[in-house]
Design a protein around this motif. Structure first.
Motif, PDB file in Angstrom:
ATOM      1  N   GLU A   1     -15.736  69.820  15.670  1.00  0.00           N
ATOM      2  CA  GLU A   1     -15.191  69.699  17.021  1.00  0.00           C
ATOM      3  C   GLU A   1     -15.376  68.285  17.568  1.00  0.00           C
ATOM      4  O   GLU A   1     -14.460  67.713  18.176  1.00  0.00           O
ATOM      5  CB  GLU A   1     -15.861  70.715  17.943  1.00  0.00           C
ATOM      6  N   LEU A   2     -16.542  67.722  17.360  1.00  0.00           N
ATOM      7  CA  LEU A   2     -16.824  66.396  17.887  1.00  0.00           C
ATOM      8  C   LEU A   2     -16.063  65.302  17.136  1.00  0.00           C
ATOM      9  O   LEU A   2     -15.666  64.297  17.724  1.00  0.00           O
ATOM     10  CB  LEU A   2     -18.331  66.116  17.832  1.00  0.00           C
ATOM     11  N   ALA A   3     -15.847  65.501  15.837  1.00  0.00           N
ATOM     12  CA  ALA A   3     -15.156  64.478  15.038  1.00  0.00           C
ATOM     13  C   ALA A   3     -13.661  64.448  15.312  1.00  0.00           C
ATOM     14  O   ALA A   3     -13.018  63.399  15.168  1.00  0.00           O
ATOM     15  CB  ALA A   3     -15.409  64.722  13.552  1.00  0.00           C
ATOM     16  N   GLY A   4     -13.076  65.590  15.686  1.00  0.00           N
ATOM     17  CA  GLY A   4     -11.644  65.634  15.954  1.00  0.00           C
ATOM     18  C   GLY A   4     -10.829  65.902  14.703  1.00  0.00           C
ATOM     19  O   GLY A   4     -11.342  65.855  13.580  1.00  0.00           O
ATOM     20  N   PRO A   5      -9.520  66.189  14.863  1.00  0.00           N
ATOM     21  CA  PRO A   5      -8.703  66.681  13.751  1.00  0.00           C
ATOM     22  C   PRO A   5      -8.454  65.680  12.644  1.00  0.00           C
ATOM     23  O   PRO A   5      -8.101  66.073  11.538  1.00  0.00           O
ATOM     24  CB  PRO A   5      -7.386  67.067  14.437  1.00  0.00           C
ATOM     25  N   PHE A   6      -8.616  64.374  12.895  1.00  0.00           N
ATOM     26  CA  PHE A   6      -8.303  63.385  11.861  1.00  0.00           C
ATOM     27  C   PHE A   6      -9.531  62.836  11.149  1.00  0.00           C
ATOM     28  O   PHE A   6      -9.412  62.032  10.226  1.00  0.00           O
ATOM     29  CB  PHE A   6      -7.486  62.231  12.468  1.00  0.00           C
ATOM     30  N   TRP A   7     -10.731  63.282  11.590  1.00  0.00           N
ATOM     31  CA  TRP A   7     -11.954  62.839  10.944  1.00  0.00           C
ATOM     32  C   TRP A   7     -12.883  64.005  10.608  1.00  0.00           C
ATOM     33  O   TRP A   7     -13.978  63.802  10.093  1.00  0.00           O
ATOM     34  CB  TRP A   7     -12.714  61.849  11.845  1.00  0.00           C
ATOM     35  N   ALA A   8     -12.442  65.233  10.876  1.00  0.00           N
ATOM     36  CA  ALA A   8     -13.321  66.381  10.676  1.00  0.00           C
ATOM     37  C   ALA A   8     -13.751  66.532   9.217  1.00  0.00           C
ATOM     38  O   ALA A   8     -14.907  66.868   8.939  1.00  0.00           O
ATOM     39  CB  ALA A   8     -12.623  67.657  11.148  1.00  0.00           C
ATOM     40  N   GLY A   9     -12.827  66.285   8.283  1.00  0.00           N
ATOM     41  CA  GLY A   9     -13.171  66.431   6.870  1.00  0.00           C
ATOM     42  C   GLY A   9     -14.274  65.491   6.449  1.00  0.00           C
ATOM     43  O   GLY A   9     -15.240  65.890   5.776  1.00  0.00           O
ATOM     44  N   ARG A  10     -14.156  64.226   6.831  1.00  0.00           N
ATOM     45  CA  ARG A  10     -15.187  63.251   6.468  1.00  0.00           C
ATOM     46  C   ARG A  10     -16.509  63.558   7.165  1.00  0.00           C
ATOM     47  O   ARG A  10     -17.582  63.432   6.561  1.00  0.00           O
ATOM     48  CB  ARG A  10     -14.701  61.840   6.824  1.00  0.00           C
ATOM     49  N   ALA A  11     -16.425  63.960   8.428  1.00  0.00           N
ATOM     50  CA  ALA A  11     -17.656  64.279   9.154  1.00  0.00           C
ATOM     51  C   ALA A  11     -18.361  65.489   8.537  1.00  0.00           C
ATOM     52  O   ALA A  11     -19.595  65.504   8.408  1.00  0.00           O
ATOM     53  CB  ALA A  11     -17.344  64.552  10.625  1.00  0.00           C
ATOM     54  N   LEU A  12     -17.590  66.500   8.137  1.00  0.00           N
ATOM     55  CA  LEU A  12     -18.195  67.652   7.467  1.00  0.00           C
ATOM     56  C   LEU A  12     -18.778  67.249   6.115  1.00  0.00           C
ATOM     57  O   LEU A  12     -19.784  67.807   5.670  1.00  0.00           O
ATOM     58  CB  LEU A  12     -17.157  68.757   7.285  1.00  0.00           C
ATOM     59  N   GLY A  13     -18.143  66.274   5.450  1.00  0.00           N
ATOM     60  CA  GLY A  13     -18.697  65.758   4.199  1.00  0.00           C
ATOM     61  C   GLY A  13     -20.052  65.111   4.412  1.00  0.00           C
ATOM     62  O   GLY A  13     -20.993  65.320   3.634  1.00  0.00           O
ATOM     63  N   VAL A  14     -20.172  64.315   5.476  1.00  0.00           N
ATOM     64  CA  VAL A  14     -21.463  63.692   5.809  1.00  0.00           C
ATOM     65  C   VAL A  14     -22.496  64.772   6.123  1.00  0.00           C
ATOM     66  O   VAL A  14     -23.643  64.717   5.664  1.00  0.00           O
ATOM     67  CB  VAL A  14     -21.311  62.727   6.997  1.00  0.00           C
TER      68      VAL A  14
END
Length: 398
Positions: A321-334
């Motif tokens: 939610e905090l990363a937003g739709p265009f960075w959620a994948g990378r943030a979940l990877g971290v």
């Protein structure tokens, strides 16, 4: 209705890869007898998929951000199945370990994409429930591995045993093609700024660190529960294993209830902080019970097995939610990378503490991790950034 089917497919996909990634330890006896590997060498073999997972999570997350979840899930599941089957034909433990590592790297795709597609199809009032349901997939996958791999390995060998999750991955890839549809997103901006450089950066960083710290008591309890009951409370291994299996189901239910709780209160990190404090209390109670040679130790152990696993979905949901739709994948990877790194370190770290100082002091030391996680959980940051608006900024359609 379709979004619930997509959720179900996400659970199946994650359970399938989990049966391989986290089910390898069930094959240690057969790996030793078939390959001639020592216990230490067999340990390296079963850890190889997790090492591959760690190296590829962020890259798969970036791919999901760029190409969509459906493509990443399909390619990743198919690659996992094929690479695992190929690795089983390689000669010698070194080649086998390399093959398992690469297959584990392919399996990281599901961690990065399946949660992301679920979050995209559910609004903020249902997202905690959806992610809580999805988070049951790992214990389901481990349960599947426990129920099938040892028996198959004993009867037909480890190659036939691992052929099962490989085949299931290929079937799951076909299921993704048939059912999964990428959630709608707002138009992609010309330049998509990293949330780690924006106002969300500090909040996301604290969330990643807090979530990683909260993995420590989870893996301490899960790894040493049976050993503790056998060595300290004189239980039989069979009875101890049955207790842990039953309590694991309660832990899966706890993940769902935590998600519903976060939906009701309208935020993820407030409940996550409370769970962190409860995890601290259970570890200290377990330590005190063992120190006093009291039945409190068993009750606290059971509580720890349930409480310490319930926060996982909350951290993942808040991250996306905090990363937003265009960075959620990378943030979940971290997020995944930090948690899995701590998970890999937990067994040797706490095993060493138990050997050196005994269970009470090792458990008391473990309590420091969730306590620090509670203080680091950025509750105020989440509330300030969301301000009553869906932070994921994803248009949800039934």
């Amino acid at each position: 209705m379709r979004r619930w089917l997509i959720l179900a497919v996400g659970i199946v996909a994650q359970a399938t890869t989990s049966s391989f990634l986290y089910g390898m330890p069930f094959l240690i006896p057969e790996l030793q007898s078939s390959t001639g590997a020592s216990l230490a060498e067999a340990g390296v073999l079963v850890s190889a998929p997790l090492l591959g997972l760690l190296t590829a999570l962020i890259a798969w997350g970036a791919a999901a951000d760029r190409f969509g979840e459906r493509v990443v899930l399909t390619v990743g599941l198919a690659a996992t199945g094929v690479l695992l089957l190929v690795s089983l034909t390689l000669p010698g433990p070194v080649a086998l370990g390399g093959g398992l590592l690469v297959a584990g790297a392919a399996g990281a795709s599901v961690n990065a994409a399946s949660g992301r597609v679920v979050l995209g199809w559910f609004g903020p009032g249902e997202r905690g429930l959806a992610m809580g349901l999805r988070q049951t997939s790992q214990p389901l996958g481990v349960g599947l591995a426990a129920a099938t791999l040892p028996g198959l390995a004993e009867r037909f060998g480890y190659v036939a045993a691992l052929a099962l999750p490989a085949t299931l991955c290929l079937l799951a890839a076909a299921l993704v093609v048939a059912v999964v549809k990428d959630p709608p997103r707002p138009p992609r901006p010309a330049v998509s700024a990293s949330p780690y450089r924006a106002a969300t950066g500090r909040t996301l960083t604290r969330l990643h660190v807090a979530s990683a710290l909260l993995v420590a008591p989870q893996f301490m309890a899960g790894t040493f529960a049976v050993t503790f009951l056998v060595s300290q409370r004189s239980w039989s291994a069979v009875d101890a294993g049955r207790l842990v299996a039953v309590v694991s189901v309660a832990g899966a239910v706890g993940r769902i209830l935590a998600g519903v709780w976060s939906d009701r209160v309208g935020n993820r990190l407030g409940p996550m902080r409370i769970i962190a404090l409860l995890a601290t209390a259970t570890m200290l109670a377990w330590a005190a019970g063992d120190l006093l040679d009291s039945s409190l130790a068993v009750a606290a152990l059971v509580a720890a097995l349930v409480v310490t696993v319930t926060d996982n979905g909350l951290g993942f949901t808040a991250t996306a939610e905090l990363a937003g739709p265009f960075w959620a994948g990378r943030a979940l990877g971290v997020q995944n990378t930090g948690q899995n790194a701590v998970a890999m370190a937990a067994a040797p770290l706490f095993g060493g503490l138990i050997t050196a100082f005994g269970y009470p002091w090792a458990l008391a030391a473990t309590a420091v991790f969730p306590l620090a996680g509670a203080f680091l959980t950025p509750v105020a940051g989440e509330r300030r950034l969301s301000n009553g608006v869906d932070p994921a900024e994803v248009e949800v359609r039934p």
